[in-house]
Design a protein around this motif. Structure first.
Motif, PDB file in Angstrom:
ATOM      1  N   VAL A 180       0.846  -1.198   0.000  1.00  0.00           N
ATOM      2  CA  VAL A 180       0.000   0.000   0.000  1.00  0.00           C
ATOM      3  C   VAL A 180       0.878   1.244   0.000  1.00  0.00           C
ATOM      4  O   VAL A 180       0.686   2.173  -0.791  1.00  0.00           O
ATOM      5  N   GLY A 187      -3.684   0.821   5.314  1.00  0.00           N
ATOM      6  CA  GLY A 187      -2.415   0.322   4.826  1.00  0.00           C
ATOM      7  C   GLY A 187      -1.933  -0.832   5.683  1.00  0.00           C
ATOM      8  O   GLY A 187      -2.723  -1.547   6.289  1.00  0.00           O
ATOM      9  N   GLN A 201      -6.032   3.313  -2.744  1.00  0.00           N
ATOM     10  CA  GLN A 201      -4.678   2.837  -3.002  1.00  0.00           C
ATOM     11  C   GLN A 201      -4.322   3.014  -4.480  1.00  0.00           C
ATOM     12  O   GLN A 201      -3.169   3.272  -4.820  1.00  0.00           O
TER      13      GLN A 201
END
Length: 200
Positions: free
Chosen positions: A73, A193, A161
């Motif tokens: 991420v 994330g 993302q």
């Protein structure tokens, strides 16, 4: 157990509980929050220099980005990190990366920064003290400070993302508000994330 011993034990347990509650209250009170001034720190950077937060207070603001060399991420944002740093540099905004993962050492951080062409220094937060101060929990996660080192925004960079799917650029909106001298619409968002791998 004698009555007196039982009474003393209950008293001790009560004191322990009150002490625990007091400690928790202190922790809550010291937690980073929008409107609070950030604690100063000095950390080594991927550029082989030492970086002190307060030394950047002569600009218009500072963006701290908690990053990782391994998190997919965080890595999905590398180009956006660079674009952010480039777009706001002339406007007096400093971007600093912070790596607080115990599993990621400085040698790997330098290699990652070079490989991905990161245009800003990534600082190594050994012992995750800075991450703890800001209660950062994932990578990427951001803290926006104004020139007085007051926290103005905490949370995500944007809402996806995948760059092509972004509909809300929360961090950029917050920076633009600071530069315009206006109120930030949303001062705290939920970052997403990979979890920061903290020292135990």
């Amino acid at each position: 157990m004698r009555p007196k011993e039982g009474k003393n034990m209950k008293k001790s347990l009560k004191i322990m509980m009150l002490s625990g509650l007091f400690a928790a209250a202190l922790l809550f009170m010291s937690a980073a929050a929008v409107g609070q001034k950030a604690a100063d720190f000095t950390l080594p950077g991927s550029d082989d220099k030492s970086h002190t937060l307060s030394s950047y207070a002569d600009g218009n603001g500072i963006v701290l980005i908690f990053v990782s060399t391994r998190c997919p991420v965080s890595n999905a944002y590398n180009e956006r990190f660079n674009a952010l740093a480039a777009d706001y540099k002339a406007k007096g905004i400093t971007v600093l990366g912070i790596n607080s993962n115990r599993t990621e050492k400085m040698a790997g951080i330098k290699k990652h920064a070079t490989k991905n062409g990161l245009t800003f220094p990534v600082l190594k937060d050994a012992g995750n003290k800075v991450a703890d101060n800001f209660e950062a929990s994932v990578t990427p996660e951001v803290v926006l400070l104004d020139k007085s080192l007051t926290i103005r925004y905490l949370g995500r960079i944007d809402d996806s993302q995948k760059a092509a799917h972004v509909k809300r650029s929360d961090l950029r909106d917050a920076i633009d508000a600071i530069l315009a001298g206006s109120a930030i619409g949303e001062t705290k968002t939920n970052a997403f994330g990979c979890s920061i791998k903290r020292e135990r």
